[in-house]
Motif scaffolding. Structure first.
Motif, PDB file in Angstrom:
ATOM      1  N   ASN A  27      84.460 -10.389  44.074  1.00  0.00           N
ATOM      2  CA  ASN A  27      84.500 -11.738  44.550  1.00  0.00           C
ATOM      3  C   ASN A  27      84.637 -12.817  43.459  1.00  0.00           C
ATOM      4  OD1 ASN A  27      83.663 -11.945  47.540  1.00  0.00           O
ATOM      5  ND2 ASN A  27      82.599 -10.343  46.792  1.00  0.00           N
ATOM      6  N   CYS A  28      84.662 -12.240  42.361  1.00  0.00           N
ATOM      7  CA  CYS A  28      84.708 -13.323  41.106  1.00  0.00           C
ATOM      8  C   CYS A  28      85.823 -13.147  40.260  1.00  0.00           C
ATOM      9  CB  CYS A  28      83.404 -13.441  40.483  1.00  0.00           C
ATOM     10  SG  CYS A  28      81.998 -13.895  41.256  1.00  0.00           S
ATOM     11  N   GLU A  29      86.245 -11.836  40.138  1.00  0.00           N
ATOM     12  CA  GLU A  29      87.523 -11.746  39.001  1.00  0.00           C
ATOM     13  C   GLU A  29      88.731 -12.459  39.584  1.00  0.00           C
ATOM     14  OE1 GLU A  29      86.808  -7.263  36.896  1.00  0.00           O
ATOM     15  OE2 GLU A  29      87.068  -7.155  38.839  1.00  0.00           O
ATOM     16  N   GLY A  30      89.230 -13.002  38.422  1.00  0.00           N
ATOM     17  CA  GLY A  30      90.409 -13.769  38.838  1.00  0.00           C
ATOM     18  C   GLY A  30      90.082 -15.213  39.608  1.00  0.00           C
ATOM     19  N   LYS A  31      88.948 -15.442  39.502  1.00  0.00           N
ATOM     20  CA  LYS A  31      88.732 -16.680  40.360  1.00  0.00           C
ATOM     21  C   LYS A  31      87.962 -17.810  39.440  1.00  0.00           C
ATOM     22  CE  LYS A  31      88.663 -14.716  44.903  1.00  0.00           C
ATOM     23  NZ  LYS A  31      88.156 -14.370  46.168  1.00  0.00           N
ATOM     24  N   ASP A  32      87.895 -18.867  39.965  1.00  0.00           N
ATOM     25  CA  ASP A  32      86.931 -19.994  38.815  1.00  0.00           C
ATOM     26  C   ASP A  32      85.352 -19.553  39.130  1.00  0.00           C
ATOM     27  OD1 ASP A  32      85.954 -21.900  37.858  1.00  0.00           O
ATOM     28  OD2 ASP A  32      86.806 -23.662  38.987  1.00  0.00           O
ATOM     29  N   CYS A  33      85.127 -19.212  38.194  1.00  0.00           N
ATOM     30  CA  CYS A  33      83.455 -18.812  37.941  1.00  0.00           C
ATOM     31  C   CYS A  33      82.404 -19.987  37.389  1.00  0.00           C
ATOM     32  CB  CYS A  33      83.173 -17.447  37.317  1.00  0.00           C
ATOM     33  SG  CYS A  33      83.961 -16.057  38.288  1.00  0.00           S
ATOM     34  N   GLY A  34      83.179 -21.127  37.161  1.00  0.00           N
ATOM     35  CA  GLY A  34      82.377 -22.088  36.268  1.00  0.00           C
ATOM     36  C   GLY A  34      82.084 -22.109  35.070  1.00  0.00           C
ATOM     37  N   ASP A  75      83.054 -26.313  31.996  1.00  0.00           N
ATOM     38  CA  ASP A  75      81.995 -27.149  32.359  1.00  0.00           C
ATOM     39  C   ASP A  75      82.475 -28.521  32.904  1.00  0.00           C
ATOM     40  OD1 ASP A  75      79.764 -25.355  31.648  1.00  0.00           O
ATOM     41  OD2 ASP A  75      79.488 -25.999  29.666  1.00  0.00           O
ATOM     42  N   SER A  76      83.764 -28.751  32.478  1.00  0.00           N
ATOM     43  CA  SER A  76      84.442 -30.219  32.796  1.00  0.00           C
ATOM     44  C   SER A  76      84.760 -30.273  34.237  1.00  0.00           C
ATOM     45  CB  SER A  76      85.701 -30.257  32.094  1.00  0.00           C
ATOM     46  OG  SER A  76      86.808 -29.157  32.506  1.00  0.00           O
ATOM     47  N   LEU A  77      84.653 -29.038  35.160  1.00  0.00           N
ATOM     48  CA  LEU A  77      84.868 -28.849  36.623  1.00  0.00           C
ATOM     49  C   LEU A  77      83.512 -29.073  37.311  1.00  0.00           C
ATOM     50  CD1 LEU A  77      87.634 -26.228  36.722  1.00  0.00           C
ATOM     51  CD2 LEU A  77      87.994 -28.691  36.801  1.00  0.00           C
ATOM     52  N   PRO A  78      83.383 -29.705  38.367  1.00  0.00           N
ATOM     53  CA  PRO A  78      82.235 -30.089  39.097  1.00  0.00           C
ATOM     54  C   PRO A  78      81.625 -28.855  39.746  1.00  0.00           C
ATOM     55  CG  PRO A  78      84.134 -30.725  40.239  1.00  0.00           C
ATOM     56  CD  PRO A  78      84.635 -30.362  38.973  1.00  0.00           C
ATOM     57  N   VAL A  79      80.410 -28.578  39.861  1.00  0.00           N
ATOM     58  CA  VAL A  79      79.848 -27.604  40.450  1.00  0.00           C
ATOM     59  C   VAL A  79      78.508 -27.967  41.017  1.00  0.00           C
ATOM     60  CG1 VAL A  79      78.495 -25.425  39.758  1.00  0.00           C
ATOM     61  CG2 VAL A  79      80.417 -25.898  38.413  1.00  0.00           C
ATOM     62  N   THR A  80      78.589 -27.356  42.349  1.00  0.00           N
ATOM     63  CA  THR A  80      77.646 -27.691  43.439  1.00  0.00           C
ATOM     64  C   THR A  80      76.719 -26.427  43.714  1.00  0.00           C
ATOM     65  OG1 THR A  80      78.942 -29.437  44.474  1.00  0.00           O
ATOM     66  CG2 THR A  80      77.104 -28.503  45.796  1.00  0.00           C
ATOM     67  N   LEU A  81      75.286 -26.628  43.292  1.00  0.00           N
ATOM     68  CA  LEU A  81      74.504 -25.456  43.637  1.00  0.00           C
ATOM     69  C   LEU A  81      74.040 -25.929  44.872  1.00  0.00           C
ATOM     70  CD1 LEU A  81      72.959 -25.231  40.097  1.00  0.00           C
ATOM     71  CD2 LEU A  81      75.000 -23.809  40.995  1.00  0.00           C
ATOM     72  N   GLY A  82      73.633 -24.841  45.790  1.00  0.00           N
ATOM     73  CA  GLY A  82      73.196 -24.927  47.222  1.00  0.00           C
ATOM     74  C   GLY A  82      71.616 -24.494  47.001  1.00  0.00           C
ATOM     75  N   THR A  83      71.059 -24.533  47.913  1.00  0.00           N
ATOM     76  CA  THR A  83      69.660 -24.105  48.102  1.00  0.00           C
ATOM     77  C   THR A  83      69.505 -22.613  47.571  1.00  0.00           C
ATOM     78  OG1 THR A  83      69.189 -25.601  50.021  1.00  0.00           O
ATOM     79  CG2 THR A  83      67.519 -23.907  49.509  1.00  0.00           C
ATOM     80  N   ALA A  87      82.098 -23.317  46.008  1.00  0.00           N
ATOM     81  CA  ALA A  87      82.468 -21.982  45.574  1.00  0.00           C
ATOM     82  C   ALA A  87      82.105 -21.797  44.368  1.00  0.00           C
ATOM     83  CB  ALA A  87      83.961 -21.883  46.157  1.00  0.00           C
ATOM     84  N   ARG A  88      82.741 -22.594  43.446  1.00  0.00           N
ATOM     85  CA  ARG A  88      82.511 -22.510  41.992  1.00  0.00           C
ATOM     86  C   ARG A  88      80.947 -22.178  41.597  1.00  0.00           C
ATOM     87  NH1 ARG A  88      84.367 -27.016  40.654  1.00  0.00           N
ATOM     88  NH2 ARG A  88      86.633 -26.304  40.725  1.00  0.00           N
ATOM     89  N   GLY A  89      80.218 -23.048  42.360  1.00  0.00           N
ATOM     90  CA  GLY A  89      78.776 -22.875  42.183  1.00  0.00           C
ATOM     91  C   GLY A  89      78.228 -21.514  42.448  1.00  0.00           C
ATOM     92  N   ILE A  90      78.744 -20.982  43.671  1.00  0.00           N
ATOM     93  CA  ILE A  90      78.265 -19.518  43.951  1.00  0.00           C
ATOM     94  C   ILE A  90      78.618 -18.640  43.117  1.00  0.00           C
ATOM     95  CG2 ILE A  90      78.268 -17.895  45.912  1.00  0.00           C
ATOM     96  CD1 ILE A  90      78.920 -20.202  47.989  1.00  0.00           C
ATOM     97  N   ARG A  91      80.029 -18.659  42.605  1.00  0.00           N
ATOM     98  CA  ARG A  91      80.466 -17.848  41.652  1.00  0.00           C
ATOM     99  C   ARG A  91      79.834 -17.758  40.390  1.00  0.00           C
ATOM    100  NH1 ARG A  91      85.475 -19.320  43.944  1.00  0.00           N
ATOM    101  NH2 ARG A  91      86.181 -17.914  45.634  1.00  0.00           N
ATOM    102  N   LYS A  92      79.411 -18.752  40.027  1.00  0.00           N
ATOM    103  CA  LYS A  92      78.910 -19.151  38.634  1.00  0.00           C
ATOM    104  C   LYS A  92      77.494 -18.174  38.586  1.00  0.00           C
ATOM    105  CE  LYS A  92      77.786 -22.533  35.208  1.00  0.00           C
ATOM    106  NZ  LYS A  92      77.741 -24.026  34.849  1.00  0.00           N
ATOM    107  N   THR A  93      76.878 -18.585  39.838  1.00  0.00           N
ATOM    108  CA  THR A  93      75.354 -18.171  39.846  1.00  0.00           C
ATOM    109  C   THR A  93      75.308 -16.706  40.084  1.00  0.00           C
ATOM    110  OG1 THR A  93      74.483 -20.308  40.935  1.00  0.00           O
ATOM    111  CG2 THR A  93      73.529 -18.265  41.195  1.00  0.00           C
ATOM    112  N   LEU A  94      76.282 -15.971  40.906  1.00  0.00           N
ATOM    113  CA  LEU A  94      76.241 -14.765  41.033  1.00  0.00           C
ATOM    114  C   LEU A  94      76.707 -14.216  39.541  1.00  0.00           C
ATOM    115  CD1 LEU A  94      78.855 -14.251  44.107  1.00  0.00           C
ATOM    116  CD2 LEU A  94      76.279 -13.223  43.896  1.00  0.00           C
TER     117      LEU A  94
END
Length: 921
Positions: A623-630, A633-641, A702-709
């Motif tokens: 789910n993360c390879e080849g994708k934006d994983c945050g 740091d210049s790109l916005p990241v939203t972290l959910g609950t 999506a970026r926040g989820i991948r970064k957290t994963l």
């Protein structure tokens, strides 16, 4: 990554890479951290005790290495005097030779040849465990540097009058012809006899009856003792006995050692052949009459008729002769503890010989004070009491052995028996002004291997030279050891290091328990319950396992019993579990107790844990390879609950791990990571992320989820690495680039440090609520036998002020995790429903359209009938007085547990039936 976790494919590959790259050597750092390996015997092979101990040490070393300490794990092996000499002597015997035939020098040369070709088995096995000591600094207690340290110590202590030569009782092995330590004596209960003999009074007025388990020693009796307060014999104290068969008289003495309640209250005293009798003899100035030779045959000090007889042959003859003289009163069966040499298997004799001793009493004071003052801390603390008890009643230490393999005692004798101690004969002659006309002969004995081991913490670092290594890494940080060698090794290291270095050898002593089988039995060849760590790693087929467990057993019945037990326990052999699963099993068992029960079912569970981690990593990478994983740091990241929650749980797990491993609670440290990775990350967060990743309309989310994963997995791998080095290294190599990490190996990465500022209590509360909600629905589904794929409507009522908000914000996740079709607040009277609770919130699942009531009632009735039958059977057993009286306690306890379990099941089924009965068709 491969689809499945195959430990055999990656373990040896990674270990070779680590060792060749030099990663195990000290890597620098401001604060040093050092551990000395308890040196295994050079003849040894890995057993479960080694495996447990070395994985404990490796976890500490890998953790501190990653935590930024300048870490040294000093490795080496012990020359194992008796064991090694026996190995090579057996080789000679196979060629029809013995050591005396080829001579001392040639024999020692053969031992060195054996070491070069066959002496590294256990060090190779330690590598299989993933142990990470600095192999480039491997030492051996007979290498040149350690030999110099041993010689220096002996000479110094002799000149300080702390080493002397004297005649004392020792444990004597008649087969090996050497003194052995208490640790090398195995005392186990055996069926024997108690012989009761009449000893005639010298004045002809009667006799005293004494009882003995060793009739042959009567030839060396020096007295008969009674208790001072025993009125039966008070009038006889001071009189003499006519010692049967020996034509000599011995006194009747009074001593508190005698137990007047045991036997007749009369005890024969043989000071030269019993340790307790020796002490009595010293108090009463009794003669020391040694009636054995080195073979434990009767010597010339005994009556002529028995001379040359083996001790057990002499026993039979003495009993027969006393029977003939009408002096044998009776013979009783008697269970006694028989001391046998752990190497030779023969009965060990207390034997009076000339040996070298260390004045341990003179060295004990500072060693006691070092622990009392807190310079050395025992963990757990109660082991200090064991240490103090022994140290405050310490006996002088016999350090000589009648062997050829070992550090030869640097002492020379002249024809008059004068002793000269020095580095070699030339220096001895020079120091004492002895020319070559004075013949000198070096002592034939060698030093006890515990003598060289007592110097281990500083001799391995170059002492007697005071070099940078010694200054940097000594005292060492901690000693990891078993309680069984607190006396033999720990105490002696403390005494010797304080005396020779003026400092403690280590700051802490972590005392672990001994590994036993699942029933708490000691693992032994004779019991057939030995487990080989390498077999657990690689697996072994049934035929090979049986062959291994029964080889070398002399009794066919014993071999057959072990074969049948192995067939029952391992009908398919032992599966290959891999090193990481074995290591994690050891950590899970490392509580603060005396015994460690090793249940193979646990390693099965931790192999599943490895698979869980592997599959989770594959999901994350897919789910993360080849994708934006945050990473940018210049790109916005939203972290959910969910992201805030898993980050919070990670910090708490890291804190629990750090606190546990630094207090040597490896069971709690491993549990902290297991619970977080399996339960929180794999079971909950990955499921929550699946829901969110389906909707990628908001790139920041999506970026926040991948970064957290990725970041959570990467930190979890680093935290887990000290315990499971292989799987973490393999996965980390794929995960690290996505997390923005770099480096050739995980083992040199920084250990993740918890950050309390990252804990979001509100997010934690929300996700805990969501989990409680989902589990309540899952429980209803299970209890009502509702198919897993059936999506459910739920109705809600009651609750508190936060529940409406949580239902709204977490609705998507709730529906996915609980398999829900709809969630509605109840606005009218509730239909017939199954009910669950999430705090104060009632969760109702209407049942009318979900199940076939009549079919389900029929199924429940069948289950109820089955359980009632089982309850009747168990109650019948427990109500049978004969069964309860005769069955082992643990068997009765298991039946009681079964009864309670089935009663609980019956109660649950009856409640479900009642709920179903209220549903209208």
């Amino acid at each position: 990554m491969d689809k499945t976790f195959q430990p055999a494919d990656l373990e040896q590959r990674w270990y070779k890479r680590w060792e060749e790259a030099g990663y195990f050597a000290p890597q620098g750092g401001e604060e040093p951290y050092s551990i000395m390996i308890p040196p295994p015997n050079v003849t040894g092979s890995l057993h479960m005790g080694h495996g447990f101990q070395e994985t404990i040490i490796d976890a500490l070393v890998r953790y501190h290495r990653m935590a930024g300490f300048d870490t040294l794990w000093q490795v080496g092996t012990d020359h194992a005097g008796i064991a090694t000499q026996m190995v090579v002597e057996r080789q000679l015997a196979a060629d029809g030779k013995d050591r005396h035939e080829i001579g001392r020098d040639a024999f020692i040369e053969k031992i060195w040849d054996w070491k070069a070709t066959s002496g590294g088995t256990i060090t190779q096995q330690l590598r299989r465990l993933g142990a990470s000591p600095d192999w480039s600094r491997e030492r051996f207690t007979m290498d040149e540097g350690l030999s110099e340290a041993v010689q220096e110590t002996f000479i110094r202590l002799y000149k300080e009058k702390l080493i002397y030569r004297g005649q004392r009782l020792v444990n004597w092995d008649p087969a090996l012809h050497t003194a052995i330590s208490d640790l090398e004596v195995i005392s186990e209960e055996e069926q024997g006899k108690m012989w009761h003999f009449r000893y005639p009074l010298a004045d002809g007025s009667g006799h005293l009856t004494v009882a003995t388990t060793r009739p042959e020693t009567m030839l060396g009796d020096a007295a008969v003792a009674v208790h001072p307060d025993d009125e039966r014999y008070a009038h006889l104290v001071g009189k003499e006995i006519e010692l049967p068969l020996c034509d000599r008289r011995i006194p009747i003495i009074a001593d508190d050692y005698v137990d007047p309640e045991f036997g007749t209250g009369c005890v024969k005293i043989t000071p030269a052949h019993d340790f307790n009798d020796y002490e009595v003899g010293q108090r009463h100035n009794l003669p020391l009459l040694n009636i054995f030779d080195d073979d434990a045959a009767i010597n010339d000090q005994a009556p002529e008729f028995y001379r040359g007889m083996d001790r057990f042959t002499a026993r039979e003859k003495i009993v027969e002769d006393l029977r003939h003289l009408d002096l044998l009163e009776k013979i009783d069966d008697h269970v006694l503890k028989v001391p046998r040499g752990d190497r030779s298997g023969v009965v060990v004799e207390p034997y009076l010989t000339q040996q070298w001793y260390v004045d341990a009493k003179a060295l004990a004071g500072p060693a006691i004070e070092a622990v009392e003052s807190g310079q050395i801390e025992f963990v757990p603390k109660q082991w200090e009491n064991t240490y103090f008890a022994w140290m405050r009643d310490i006996q002088d230490w016999c350090i000589s052995r009648q062997l050829w393999w070992g550090h030869r005692i640097p002492a020379w004798f002249d024809a008059d028996g004068n002793i000269y101690v020095g580095t070699d004969e030339e220096n001895v002659r020079k120091e004492h002004g002895l020319d070559n006309s004075v013949p000198l002969h070096q002592d034939e004995d060698v030093l006890d291997t515990w003598f060289s081991s007592a110097l281990w913490t500083f001799s391995t670092l170059g002492w007697p030279q005071d070099n940078e290594l010694l200054q940097r890494y000594h005292p060492t940080s901690v000693l990891v050891t078993g309680f069984d060698i607190i006396f033999f090794w720990v105490a002696r290291m403390i005494m010797m290091t304080l005396h020779l270095r003026g400092e403690v050898p280590f700051k802490q002593v972590y005392v672990h328990g001994l590994v036993r089988d699942a029933e708490g039995q000691k693992m032994s060849k004779s019991k057939g319950n030995v487990l080989d760590p390498i077999d657990l790693i690689d697996g072994i087929d049934l035929h090979s396992l049986v062959e291994k467990r029964t080889s070398g057993l002399m009794q066919p019945q014993q071999a057959e019993r072990i074969r049948e037990a192995t067939l029952r326990q391992f009908p398919d052999g032992i599966n290959a579990y891999g090193t990481d699963a074995l290591r994690f099993t050891f950590y899970s068992l490392a509580a603060t107790g005396r015994d460690i029960k090793f249940d193979i079912g646990r390693i099965e569970g931790f192999r599943n844990f490895c698979n869980k981690i592997w599959n989770a990593a594959r999901f994350v990478l897919m789910n993360c390879e080849g994708k934006d994983c945050g990473v940018d740091d210049s790109l916005p990241v939203t972290l959910g609950t969910a992201e805030l929650w898993i980050e919070s749980e990670l910090q708490r797990a890291l804190e629990r791990f750090r606190k546990s491993i630094t207090t040597y609670r490896f069971d709690l440290a491993s549990q902290a990571l297991y619970d977080f990775i399996w339960n929180e990350y794999c079971d909950w967060y990955l499921e929550l992320s699946k829901v969110a990743l389906r909707d990628e309309s908001d790139p920041a989310v999506a970026r926040g989820i991948r970064k957290t994963l990725i970041r959570t997995l990467e930190q979890s791998l680093r935290a887990l690495h000290p315990l499971m080095p292989y799987i973490t290294e393999e996965i980390w190599q794929s995960v690290a680039p996505l997390a923005g990490a770099s480096g050739p190996t995980i083992m040199l990465q920084a250990f993740p440090v918890e950050n309390a500022g990252c804990i979001d209590e509100a997010a934690v509360a929300d996700i805990e609520w969501l989990k409680s909600f989902a589990l309540a629905v899952r429980t209803i589904r299970g209890e009502m036998n509702i198919p897993p794929g059936k999506r459910l409507p739920v109705l809600l009522r009651e609750g508190d002020g936060d529940d409406p908000r949580r239902v709204t914000t977490l609705e998507t996740q709730l529906k996915q995790l609980a398999g829900l079709d709809s969630i509605e607040w109840l606005k009218s009277e509730a239909p017939a429903s199954a009910t669950g609770l999430c705090g104060k919130l009632e969760i109702l699942v209407p049942l009318a359209d979900l199940i076939d009531r009549d079919a389900e009632l029929a199924r429940l009735d069948k289950e109820v009938e089955k359980i009632r039958g089982e309850l009747k059977r168990i109650q019948g057993k427990l109500n049978n007085a004969g069964f309860v009286a005769k069955a082992p306690t643990e068997v009765v306890a298991k039946e009681q547990e079964k009864l309670q379990f089935q009663e609980t099941n019956l109660e649950k089924l009856l409640l479900q039936r009642e709920q179903l009965s209220n549903i209208s068709t």
